[in-house]
Design a protein around this motif. Structure first.
Motif, short mmCIF file in Angstrom:
data_model
loop_
_atom_site.label_atom_id
_atom_site.label_comp_id
_atom_site.label_asym_id
_atom_site.label_seq_id
_atom_site.Cartn_x
_atom_site.Cartn_y
_atom_site.Cartn_z
N GLY A 1 1.71 0.89 0.99
CA GLY A 1 0.95 0.74 2.27
C GLY A 1 1.82 1.59 3.16
N MET A 2 3.30 1.42 2.95
CA MET A 2 3.94 2.45 3.87
C MET A 2 3.93 3.81 3.58
SD MET A 2 8.21 2.76 3.76
CE MET A 2 8.04 3.33 2.16
N LEU A 3 3.62 4.26 2.27
CA LEU A 3 3.54 5.75 1.97
C LEU A 3 2.08 6.18 2.53
CD1 LEU A 3 4.71 5.87 -1.64
CD2 LEU A 3 5.84 6.60 0.37
N LEU A 4 1.20 5.33 2.45
CA LEU A 4 -0.40 5.45 2.91
C LEU A 4 -0.22 5.68 4.72
CD1 LEU A 4 -2.39 3.15 0.83
CD2 LEU A 4 -2.42 5.66 0.85
N PHE B 1 -3.05 -1.53 6.60
CA PHE B 1 -2.49 -0.83 5.51
C PHE B 1 -1.91 -1.46 4.30
CE2 PHE B 1 -3.14 2.64 8.53
CZ PHE B 1 -3.20 4.02 7.67
N LEU B 2 -1.46 -2.66 4.56
CA LEU B 2 -1.10 -3.52 3.33
C LEU B 2 -2.13 -3.77 2.32
CD1 LEU B 2 1.29 -5.08 2.22
CD2 LEU B 2 0.72 -7.02 3.56
N MET B 3 -3.30 -3.89 3.16
CA MET B 3 -4.56 -4.13 2.11
C MET B 3 -4.97 -3.18 1.38
SD MET B 3 -7.33 -6.50 4.10
CE MET B 3 -8.60 -6.44 2.99
N LEU B 4 -4.90 -1.74 1.98
CA LEU B 4 -5.11 -0.66 1.23
C LEU B 4 -4.10 -0.43 0.19
CD1 LEU B 4 -5.89 2.14 4.25
CD2 LEU B 4 -7.56 1.16 2.80
N GLY B 5 -2.76 -0.75 0.70
CA GLY B 5 -1.76 -0.67 -0.43
C GLY B 5 -2.08 -1.61 -1.56
N LEU C 1 -5.98 -0.57 -8.04
CA LEU C 1 -7.08 0.39 -8.47
C LEU C 1 -6.60 1.27 -9.68
CD1 LEU C 1 -10.10 0.21 -7.67
CD2 LEU C 1 -9.63 1.91 -6.20
N PHE C 2 -5.36 1.92 -9.41
CA PHE C 2 -4.68 2.85 -10.02
C PHE C 2 -3.43 2.22 -10.81
CE2 PHE C 2 -6.35 4.75 -6.12
CZ PHE C 2 -7.44 5.61 -6.67
N ALA C 3 -3.54 1.00 -10.81
CA ALA C 3 -2.25 0.55 -11.73
C ALA C 3 -1.07 0.97 -11.56
CB ALA C 3 -2.67 0.17 -13.31
N LEU C 4 -0.53 1.22 -10.39
CA LEU C 4 0.54 1.39 -9.64
C LEU C 4 1.71 0.81 -10.05
CD1 LEU C 4 -0.60 3.19 -6.31
CD2 LEU C 4 -0.20 4.45 -8.45
#
Lengths: 121, 242
Positions: free
Chosen positions: A35-38, A14-18, A24-27
């Motif tokens: 990652g925590m939100l995901l 999930f950290l990687m997804l974060g 990707l979305f320049a957050l």
């Protein structure tokens, strides 16, 4: 022990997804928070918490204070840079935090109390 | 014999650069801090993290090991901050039923509370003629370390001053919320936890988990919401005002 490792794999994935989401979305977020939100979202959709995830997250959360220690001690080694401003910094931090703690407690307590008085609104 | 001395001299140069040295020092200081804390009968004004940080700073100052080297070596340990932040999603999920019933106070409290957590300190510092670098470094003082570092880089503040500010803020928030709650007769774990998370980031959250799982979950919620919200509004506001 393997259970902790499996949970750790999920957390790191999930950290990687974060990481990917932030890039990707320049957050304006850190990948940990993304990652925590995901992870929260995923758990809400699945409606079930696996034993592995619980086993890995509990010790990590308990270690948070340890994990920020190396960064925190940095201040002792760069003190010269802000000489002459220490009093300002201390007053701002101590008074500012006291005031903001007071405001948050007061505000939240009042809002929760109104909710209790009118539970069916 | 002289060869042994030579090797010993080589060791003095290589050992400080090793990750294990940095990790041993950090863990040793951490546990010594915990020991010292219980030996002092758990004083509320001085949490174990402050004692441990002072011990660690003392060790680094005494040993022939500079801070930059130490930071590089300890990277393996600090990397865990990433998965640990992700792990906060678990208590968040477990307490979601509490959050559902209290969504209104949460949504109403968060924006003003998070803005004031930064605003009071910045206002006071500004009145006392602080430089822009100091203002920028104090601004994300209530935000959890990994997000706060990102914000401070965007505002061009000093990361090390920020980390010091985080320590003082966390300690101060923990202390003042504990005392104010006792003084104001507030026993609701949800209120105390949320306030600890918003104002005291990870240090407040650790304290909230000591109080109970509900306080801990609300602190994780407050901490993460404050982090996300501040990461969004502070840079915008900063560029607008500056």
């Amino acid at each position: 022990m393997l259970s902790i490792l499996r949970g750790f794999l999920i957390l790191t994935a999930f950290l990687m997804l974060g990481d990917i989401a932030v890039e990707l979305f320049a957050l304006p977020l850190s990948s940990g928070v993304a990652g925590m939100l995901l992870l929260t979202l995923w758990l809400l959709l699945r409606r079930r918490l696996s034993h592995d995830l619980g086993a890995a997250s509990q010790p990590l959360i308990g270690m948070l204070a340890l994990l920020i220690m190396p960064g925190v001690v940095g201040i002792f080694f760069q003190a010269d840079e802000f000489s002459g401003q220490w009093l300002t910094i201390f007053i701002a931090l101590i008074l500012g935090t006291l005031l903001s703690s007071l405001t948050t407690l007061w505000l939240m307590q009042r809002l929760v109390a109104t909710l209790r008085e009118r539970p069916h609104e | 014999m002289s060869e042994l001395l030579l090797r010993l001299e080589g060791l003095v140069h290589t050992l400080p650069q090793r990750p294990e040295t940095a990790i041993v020092l950090t863990l040793a200081a951490y546990f010594a801090g915990l020991r010292l804390f219980s030996w002092l009968r758990s004083p509320a004004w001085c949490p174990p993290i402050l004692l441990a940080a002072c011990l660690l700073a003392g060790l680094l100052a005494l040993l022939p090991l500079d801070y930059i080297e130490y930071r590089r070596g300890v990277g393996w340990l600090t990397w865990l901050l990433g998965p640990a932040t992700v792990a906060l999603g678990v208590p968040l999920y477990q307490q979601v039923h509490h959050i559902r019933t209290l969504w209104k106070p949460i949504v109403l409290t968060l924006p003003p509370a998070a803005m004031l957590a930064a605003g009071y300190a910045m206002g006071i510092a500004w009145l006392l003629d602080a430089t822009p670098t100091v203002l920028a470094s104090l601004a994300p003082k209530s935000v959890t370390a990994p997000i706060a570092m990102g914000i401070v880089e965007e505002l061009r503040g000093s990361v090390s001053l920020l980390m010091g500010a985080l320590l003082i803020t966390g300690v101060m928030a923990t202390l003042s919320i504990t005392l104010l709650a006792r003084w104001g007769n507030i026993h609701d774990q949800r209120v105390i936890g949320f306030a600890l998370g918003i104002n005291g980031h990870a240090i407040g959250t650790v304290r909230a988990f000591d109080i109970g799982p509900t306080a801990g979950a609300f602190a994780s919620l407050g901490m993460s919401l404050t982090g996300v919200f501040t990461a969004l509004w502070l840079p915008l506001m900063w560029h607008f005002v500056g």
